[in-house]
Design a protein around this motif. Structure first.
Motif, PDB file in Angstrom:
ATOM      1  N   PHE A 227       0.859  -1.178   0.000  1.00  0.00           N
ATOM      2  CA  PHE A 227       0.000   0.000   0.000  1.00  0.00           C
ATOM      3  C   PHE A 227       0.900   1.234   0.000  1.00  0.00           C
ATOM      4  O   PHE A 227       1.810   1.347   0.821  1.00  0.00           O
ATOM      5  CB  PHE A 227      -0.878  -0.038   1.249  1.00  0.00           C
ATOM      6  N   HIS A 230      -2.997   7.251   0.048  1.00  0.00           N
ATOM      7  CA  HIS A 230      -4.376   7.584  -0.278  1.00  0.00           C
ATOM      8  C   HIS A 230      -4.399   8.728  -1.281  1.00  0.00           C
ATOM      9  O   HIS A 230      -3.790   9.772  -1.063  1.00  0.00           O
ATOM     10  CB  HIS A 230      -5.146   8.008   0.977  1.00  0.00           C
ATOM     11  N   SER A 235      -7.294   4.459  -2.924  1.00  0.00           N
ATOM     12  CA  SER A 235      -5.989   3.998  -2.445  1.00  0.00           C
ATOM     13  C   SER A 235      -5.054   3.732  -3.621  1.00  0.00           C
ATOM     14  O   SER A 235      -5.493   3.420  -4.726  1.00  0.00           O
ATOM     15  CB  SER A 235      -6.150   2.726  -1.614  1.00  0.00           C
TER      16      SER A 235
END
Length: 450
Positions: A227, A230, A235
């Motif tokens: 990840f 944002h 995302s």
């Protein structure tokens, strides 16, 4: 980390001026996860804003119900798109707002109120953030960012005087949609490659690069999927790895972290064809910087953070401040004897001592797992998204900031981590060792049959 990109819109509004005889002012800021958080007063209400060179116009997170308090009016509904694979985001455009940052004031400022709850920065940073501001300040004023002492100095261009600096490097800036770009050089597999990078103080990462095989900008085989942050439209995920070096003229950062975002998440960012990526907060904080948009230059000087080592999250856990929980704490401890309070060593065998322990219930932050990397130590240990982390290595997490708790996951490989979590009302214990995310997997050996 938060990354943001707005469409190419046309605006008409006032400008920032500084209301004192020196035409300059100094503002303290908080540096949280490599991001600059400054106090901003909007229509008389003081809020906390992220200072982001990558954003065109000020944005208020309207889901925090601040519109009525700020007396926002003259609104119209528009739709914006940014980084991420999500849909367009609804926003209210408002004009003629009064914005003050220290002694700098703009009497007619456009701003946007966004309703998308996923864009709330406060849970990600563990600190209240009500909005984002960027280009309007930088385009009107000369902005000095002293990362090491955590203050901004805002000066009207006509009043600014440069000092001689033999240890500084000055770069020309290029602008696209009001955003600043700098020319740098990366070394990948011993090959030096010139790159054009967005200066993105609103990103907490080190460096983002857009893969381009023809230029030699590509991830090494030693990477892991993760990840990345944002965006306005959702995302962003991608690969994380290392490059040999990032060079800003004479300033060289070796073995630097780099992320290669998925192409689908950055389609809007690649509309500027010459752009090769972004230079973010984990690089910027290593310098004290002078932004001079009027002359289209930026000046860098190394500070005490320059040699801070680059590290990765070795647990696979991303936490967010997810509301609060009740915690039972000792409020007071009173020692009593028959004749009164015992002091020093006056107690004798015949004296009855009563320990009266009183407790209070306090509201404390709840830190919840919101992202969990596949094949990570935490994932393999059995942790799940939604687990609330109560203790880390036998220390209550509510006694620390979110940033301090996350810092534990960036420690050296092999460090043992013990977590106590609340999973749907049930308290569970987990443990794992931090692992180098680039560690090669061992291939099992099999005995052949003779």
């Amino acid at each position: 980390m938060f990354v943001l990109l707005l469409s190419n819109l046309v605006f008409s509004q006032g400008r920032f001026t500084i209301q004192n005889k020196h035409r300059s002012d100094k503002i303290k800021f908080k540096l949280i996860n490599n991001l600059i958080i400054i106090p901003v007063k909007i229509n008389g209400v003081t809020l906390s804003f992220l200072l982001d060179t990558g954003v065109s116009k000020p944005i208020i997170f309207n889901f925090l119900n601040v519109s009525d308090t700020l007396k926002i009016k003259n609104t119209e509904t528009i739709f914006l798109r940014g980084l991420g694979e999500g849909e367009l985001v609804e926003a209210l455009k408002s004009n003629n707002n009064i914005i003050r940052i220290g002694e700098a004031i703009n009497l007619s400022q456009d701003l946007y109120a966004i309703f998308e709850a996923n864009l709330d920065l406060a849970p990600k940073l563990g600190f209240p953030v009500h909005g984002i501001i960027g280009n309007d300040i930088f385009s009107d004023l000369i902005v000095e960012v002293n990362y090491s002492k955590e203050y901004l100095k805002l000066t009207e261009p006509e009043a600014y005087k440069y000092k001689k600096c033999g240890k500084c490097e000055t770069f020309n800036l290029e602008f696209y949609n009001g955003k600043p770009y700098i020319n740098a050089e990366v070394t990948i597999d011993s090959k030096k490659i010139p790159v054009k990078l967005l200066i993105d103080s609103g990103g907490s990462d080190v460096l983002w690069l857009f893969e381009n095989d023809s230029l030699g900008i590509k991830s090494s085989n030693a990477f892991f999927n993760d990840f990345l942050g944002h965006g306005l439209s959702g995302s962003v995920y991608g690969k994380r790895t290392k490059i040999d070096a990032l060079s800003l003229k004479s300033f060289v950062l070796e073995n630097a972290n780099v992320a290669y975002p998925d192409s689908a998440s950055i389609s809007i960012a690649r509309k500027f064809k010459d752009r090769n990526g972004s230079l973010a907060g984990n690089v910027l904080k290593r310098f004290n910087i002078i932004f001079d948009y009027q002359k289209a230059i930026i000046t860098l000087k190394k500070n005490a953070l320059f040699k801070e080592k680059f590290s990765y999250n070795k647990s696979g856990i991303e936490l967010a401040h997810d509301g609060v929980r009740f915690v039972k704490e000792i409020d007071d401890r009173i020692l009593k004897e028959k004749t009164g309070l015992i002091r020093n060593h006056d107690a004798i065998n015949s004296t009855k001592i009563v320990i009266d322990t009183q407790y209070k219930m306090s509201l404390k932050p709840a830190y919840t797992i919101v992202e969990l990397r596949n094949d990570s130590p935490a994932k393999k240990a059995g942790l799940l998204i939604g687990d609330v982390v109560l203790r880390i290595n036998n220390k209550p997490t509510h006694q620390f900031s979110l940033q301090d708790v996350m810092h534990e996951f960036y420690d050296d490989s092999g460090k043992h981590i013990r977590l106590k979590v609340d999973r749907n009302g049930k308290v569970l214990n987990f443990s794992f060792n931090l692992e180098n995310p680039f560690k090669k997997k061992k291939i099992p050996k099999y005995l052949g049959i003779l």
